[in-house]
Design a protein around this motif. Structure first.
Motif, PDB file in Angstrom:
ATOM      1  N   ARG A   5      -5.078  -2.102  10.458  1.00  0.00           N
ATOM      2  CA  ARG A   5      -4.135  -1.345  11.274  1.00  0.00           C
ATOM      3  C   ARG A   5      -4.018  -1.927  12.685  1.00  0.00           C
ATOM      4  NH1 ARG A   5      -2.741   3.273   8.477  1.00  0.00           N
ATOM      5  NH2 ARG A   5      -4.116   3.781   6.737  1.00  0.00           N
ATOM      6  N   THR A   6      -4.615  -3.073  12.886  1.00  0.00           N
ATOM      7  CA  THR A   6      -4.528  -3.797  14.153  1.00  0.00           C
ATOM      8  C   THR A   6      -4.160  -5.247  13.861  1.00  0.00           C
ATOM      9  OG1 THR A   6      -6.879  -4.372  14.123  1.00  0.00           O
ATOM     10  CG2 THR A   6      -6.260  -2.309  15.240  1.00  0.00           C
ATOM     11  N   LEU A   7      -3.850  -5.996  14.912  1.00  0.00           N
ATOM     12  CA  LEU A   7      -3.441  -7.393  14.759  1.00  0.00           C
ATOM     13  C   LEU A   7      -4.669  -8.296  14.663  1.00  0.00           C
ATOM     14  CD1 LEU A   7      -0.456  -7.411  17.279  1.00  0.00           C
ATOM     15  CD2 LEU A   7      -0.347  -7.342  14.778  1.00  0.00           C
ATOM     16  N   SER A   8      -5.484  -8.056  13.665  1.00  0.00           N
ATOM     17  CA  SER A   8      -6.684  -8.864  13.443  1.00  0.00           C
ATOM     18  C   SER A   8      -6.332 -10.062  12.569  1.00  0.00           C
ATOM     19  CB  SER A   8      -7.766  -8.025  12.749  1.00  0.00           C
ATOM     20  OG  SER A   8      -8.076  -6.878  13.496  1.00  0.00           O
ATOM     21  N   PRO A   9      -6.563 -11.285  13.052  1.00  0.00           N
ATOM     22  CA  PRO A   9      -6.233 -12.466  12.239  1.00  0.00           C
ATOM     23  C   PRO A   9      -7.012 -12.478  10.930  1.00  0.00           C
ATOM     24  CG  PRO A   9      -6.626 -13.083  14.528  1.00  0.00           C
ATOM     25  CD  PRO A   9      -7.059 -11.655  14.391  1.00  0.00           C
ATOM     26  N   TYR A  10      -6.309 -12.808   9.837  1.00  0.00           N
ATOM     27  CA  TYR A  10      -6.979 -12.865   8.546  1.00  0.00           C
ATOM     28  C   TYR A  10      -7.588 -14.253   8.362  1.00  0.00           C
ATOM     29  CZ  TYR A  10      -8.168 -11.629   3.830  1.00  0.00           C
ATOM     30  OH  TYR A  10      -8.888 -11.338   2.697  1.00  0.00           O
ATOM     31  N   PRO A  11      -8.839 -14.323   7.894  1.00  0.00           N
ATOM     32  CA  PRO A  11      -9.539 -15.607   7.868  1.00  0.00           C
ATOM     33  C   PRO A  11      -9.131 -16.548   6.745  1.00  0.00           C
ATOM     34  CG  PRO A  11     -10.958 -13.856   7.010  1.00  0.00           C
ATOM     35  CD  PRO A  11      -9.715 -13.197   7.533  1.00  0.00           C
ATOM     36  N   ALA A  12      -8.494 -16.048   5.682  1.00  0.00           N
ATOM     37  CA  ALA A  12      -8.106 -16.901   4.555  1.00  0.00           C
ATOM     38  C   ALA A  12      -6.587 -17.013   4.471  1.00  0.00           C
ATOM     39  CB  ALA A  12      -8.676 -16.332   3.257  1.00  0.00           C
ATOM     40  N   ALA A  13      -6.137 -18.045   3.758  1.00  0.00           N
ATOM     41  CA  ALA A  13      -4.694 -18.251   3.590  1.00  0.00           C
ATOM     42  C   ALA A  13      -4.110 -17.166   2.686  1.00  0.00           C
ATOM     43  CB  ALA A  13      -4.435 -19.631   2.996  1.00  0.00           C
ATOM     44  N   THR A  14      -2.913 -16.689   3.054  1.00  0.00           N
ATOM     45  CA  THR A  14      -2.314 -15.567   2.338  1.00  0.00           C
ATOM     46  C   THR A  14      -0.902 -15.884   1.842  1.00  0.00           C
ATOM     47  OG1 THR A  14      -1.314 -14.583   4.313  1.00  0.00           O
ATOM     48  CG2 THR A  14      -3.588 -13.938   3.798  1.00  0.00           C
ATOM     49  N   ALA A  15      -0.482 -15.085   0.863  1.00  0.00           N
ATOM     50  CA  ALA A  15       0.924 -14.993   0.458  1.00  0.00           C
ATOM     51  C   ALA A  15       1.344 -13.568   0.789  1.00  0.00           C
ATOM     52  CB  ALA A  15       1.085 -15.270  -1.028  1.00  0.00           C
ATOM     53  N   VAL A  16       2.357 -13.422   1.641  1.00  0.00           N
ATOM     54  CA  VAL A  16       2.664 -12.117   2.219  1.00  0.00           C
ATOM     55  C   VAL A  16       4.021 -11.595   1.743  1.00  0.00           C
ATOM     56  CG1 VAL A  16       2.894 -10.792   4.346  1.00  0.00           C
ATOM     57  CG2 VAL A  16       1.333 -12.737   4.269  1.00  0.00           C
ATOM     58  N   ALA A  17       4.024 -10.357   1.259  1.00  0.00           N
ATOM     59  CA  ALA A  17       5.261  -9.647   0.950  1.00  0.00           C
ATOM     60  C   ALA A  17       5.646  -8.827   2.171  1.00  0.00           C
ATOM     61  CB  ALA A  17       5.067  -8.739  -0.259  1.00  0.00           C
ATOM     62  N   LEU A  18       6.879  -8.997   2.646  1.00  0.00           N
ATOM     63  CA  LEU A  18       7.358  -8.335   3.851  1.00  0.00           C
ATOM     64  C   LEU A  18       8.325  -7.215   3.480  1.00  0.00           C
ATOM     65  CD1 LEU A  18       8.249 -11.558   5.886  1.00  0.00           C
ATOM     66  CD2 LEU A  18       6.163 -10.202   6.109  1.00  0.00           C
ATOM     67  N   GLY A  19       8.151  -6.047   4.083  1.00  0.00           N
ATOM     68  CA  GLY A  19       9.089  -4.960   3.832  1.00  0.00           C
ATOM     69  C   GLY A  19       8.506  -3.622   4.212  1.00  0.00           C
ATOM     70  N   TYR A  20       9.377  -2.632   4.324  1.00  0.00           N
ATOM     71  CA  TYR A  20       8.901  -1.279   4.625  1.00  0.00           C
ATOM     72  C   TYR A  20       8.342  -0.609   3.371  1.00  0.00           C
ATOM     73  CZ  TYR A  20       8.754   3.452   6.456  1.00  0.00           C
ATOM     74  OH  TYR A  20       8.331   4.693   6.830  1.00  0.00           O
ATOM     75  N   PHE A  21       8.875  -0.983   2.204  1.00  0.00           N
ATOM     76  CA  PHE A  21       8.371  -0.541   0.903  1.00  0.00           C
ATOM     77  C   PHE A  21       8.338   0.980   0.762  1.00  0.00           C
ATOM     78  CE2 PHE A  21       5.992  -4.677   1.558  1.00  0.00           C
ATOM     79  CZ  PHE A  21       6.871  -5.418   0.785  1.00  0.00           C
ATOM     80  N   ASP A  22       9.372   1.642   1.233  1.00  0.00           N
ATOM     81  CA  ASP A  22       9.444   3.098   1.083  1.00  0.00           C
ATOM     82  C   ASP A  22       9.659   3.435  -0.383  1.00  0.00           C
ATOM     83  OD1 ASP A  22       9.728   5.816   1.441  1.00  0.00           O
ATOM     84  OD2 ASP A  22      11.819   5.687   2.050  1.00  0.00           O
ATOM     85  N   GLY A  23       8.682   4.084  -0.989  1.00  0.00           N
ATOM     86  CA  GLY A  23       8.779   4.435  -2.386  1.00  0.00           C
ATOM     87  C   GLY A  23       8.268   3.374  -3.341  1.00  0.00           C
ATOM     88  N   VAL A  24       8.119   2.132  -2.860  1.00  0.00           N
ATOM     89  CA  VAL A  24       7.695   1.008  -3.721  1.00  0.00           C
ATOM     90  C   VAL A  24       8.472   1.053  -5.043  1.00  0.00           C
ATOM     91  CG1 VAL A  24       5.704  -0.322  -4.552  1.00  0.00           C
ATOM     92  CG2 VAL A  24       5.386   1.286  -2.684  1.00  0.00           C
ATOM     93  N   HIS A  25       9.803   0.939  -4.923  1.00  0.00           N
ATOM     94  CA  HIS A  25      10.673   0.994  -6.092  1.00  0.00           C
ATOM     95  C   HIS A  25      10.726  -0.352  -6.811  1.00  0.00           C
ATOM     96  CE1 HIS A  25      13.633  -1.096  -3.681  1.00  0.00           C
ATOM     97  NE2 HIS A  25      13.828  -0.082  -2.859  1.00  0.00           N
ATOM     98  N   LEU A  26      11.571  -0.459  -7.840  1.00  0.00           N
ATOM     99  CA  LEU A  26      11.609  -1.660  -8.663  1.00  0.00           C
ATOM    100  C   LEU A  26      11.990  -2.906  -7.866  1.00  0.00           C
ATOM    101  CD1 LEU A  26      13.287  -0.339 -11.945  1.00  0.00           C
ATOM    102  CD2 LEU A  26      10.859  -0.754 -11.498  1.00  0.00           C
ATOM    103  N   GLY A  27      12.859  -2.758  -6.868  1.00  0.00           N
ATOM    104  CA  GLY A  27      13.202  -3.896  -6.017  1.00  0.00           C
ATOM    105  C   GLY A  27      12.001  -4.362  -5.203  1.00  0.00           C
ATOM    106  N   HIS A  28      11.273  -3.410  -4.634  1.00  0.00           N
ATOM    107  CA  HIS A  28      10.065  -3.756  -3.875  1.00  0.00           C
ATOM    108  C   HIS A  28       9.024  -4.418  -4.774  1.00  0.00           C
ATOM    109  CE1 HIS A  28      11.180  -0.123  -1.159  1.00  0.00           C
ATOM    110  NE2 HIS A  28      11.758  -1.217  -0.723  1.00  0.00           N
ATOM    111  N   SER A  29       8.886  -3.896  -5.986  1.00  0.00           N
ATOM    112  CA  SER A  29       7.881  -4.425  -6.908  1.00  0.00           C
ATOM    113  C   SER A  29       8.119  -5.896  -7.200  1.00  0.00           C
ATOM    114  CB  SER A  29       7.895  -3.628  -8.221  1.00  0.00           C
ATOM    115  OG  SER A  29       7.557  -2.273  -7.995  1.00  0.00           O
ATOM    116  N   THR A  30       9.383  -6.302  -7.241  1.00  0.00           N
ATOM    117  CA  THR A  30       9.712  -7.707  -7.477  1.00  0.00           C
ATOM    118  C   THR A  30       9.197  -8.589  -6.351  1.00  0.00           C
ATOM    119  OG1 THR A  30      11.685  -7.099  -8.744  1.00  0.00           O
ATOM    120  CG2 THR A  30      11.614  -9.329  -7.846  1.00  0.00           C
TER     121      THR A  30
END
Length: 303
Positions: A5-30
């Motif tokens: 919940r803070t801007l703490s740098p993550y130590p490993a390489a990531t693949a990031v999904a960006l979005g508000y994800f309200d409801g986590v519907h089928l479009g978000h799931s993709t």
């Protein structure tokens, strides 16, 4: 799942999904599934969202609580979640967001978003900007095409419209699961006691969308067991004029004990009739019993 919940740098390489994800519907799931697939490449599946809506005046618009959102993200396979206050980032330019957040904090090597994703101050950046700015940091961008279901483009806006029209079946199809709410049963008006089975009173959180007022067939999970339910969404005009909207469910076939204090999950399956005011309690109870028979037939296949 690790939650930041803070801007703490993550130590490993990531693949990031960006979005508000309200409801986590089928479009978000993709979008989220694209990040999860990158685990096979040694990248940590990560999602970034906000802890508050980017539209502060958009009251009662949320399709899910944050607890439900987190559970859905974890179920899809997200292992790291950055869930940040919108105010922390609202004044960052698109360039700053990519450099300071996606690159420096998330340690992203790949990012994924929907076709209409916008970012940066006042939503100034679009997917083309994201691709261009990320490429300057060696970050690959994947933009997911619109997802269609039953000839309709899946979106939170469309799901809200369907719920407000009472078309919960179509809304559920776009969500990929059944809309509803989960919570602790609170004491109500004891209407169920007079009919030999309990009623369940739950309150909608203040920012959760209210579906069309009326009576729905529902599936209620109690202690891991699924039951047919009749759910009234509204203000119970026969017995409680002026009350805040809530969700009251009667279990016509339930044979267990009192439910007060238990955590239950109520999922709406089909709209039965609009909410209405009856002449008295006996007429109300008769209507509920009729609705109960309808709900049992509707939900039989899901029990």
């Amino acid at each position: 799942m690790q939650i930041f919940r803070t801007l703490s740098p993550y130590p490993a390489a990531t693949a990031v999904a960006l979005g508000y994800f309200d409801g986590v519907h089928l479009g978000h799931s993709t979008v989220l599934a694209e990040a999860v697939r990158c685990k096979s490449e040694g990248l940590v599946p990560t999602a970034f969202t906000f802890s508050s809506t980017p539209k502060p005046d958009d009251k009662r618009s949320q399709l899910s609580t944050y607890d439900e959102k987190i559970a859905l993200l974890e179920e899809i396979g997200i292992e790291v979640l950055y869930i940040l206050d919108f105010e922390l980032l609202r004044d960052k330019s698109p360039e700053q967001f990519v450099s300071e957040i996606i690159n420096d904090v998330f340690n992203a090597k790949k990012v994924f978003c929907g076709f209409n994703y916008r970012f940066g101050k006042c939503g100034a950046g679009d997917t083309e900007d994201l691709t261009r700015l990320c490429s300057e940091h060696g970050i690959e961008v994947g933009v997911c095409a619109p997802v269609e279901k039953n000839g309709v483009v899946v979106s939170s806006t469309e799901i809200r419209r369907l719920l407000q029209n009472g078309d919960v079946e179509s809304a559920n199809a776009l969500l990929g699961y059944d809309f509803g709410l989960k919570g602790k049963v609170v004491e109500g008006n004891h209407i169920g006691a007079a009919m030999d089975t309990p009623t369940i009173n739950l309150s909608f959180e203040k920012d959760i969308i209210l579906p069309k007022f009326g009576v729905y067939a529902s599936i209620v999970t109690v202690d891991g067991q699924r039951h047919a339910g009749v759910t009234n969404v509204g203000v119970k005009p026969t017995i409680a004029d002026g009350n805040e909207p809530n969700c009251e469910t009667w279990l016509p076939l339930y044979k267990g004990g009192a439910l007060y204090g238990k955590i239950v999950d109520v999922r709406l399956k089909k709209f039965i009739r609009p909410e209405q005011k009856f002449s008295g309690l006996s007429e109300l109870q008769a209507a509920i019993k009729r609705d109960g028979k309808t709900a049992v037939e509707i939900t039989r296949k899901d029990l």
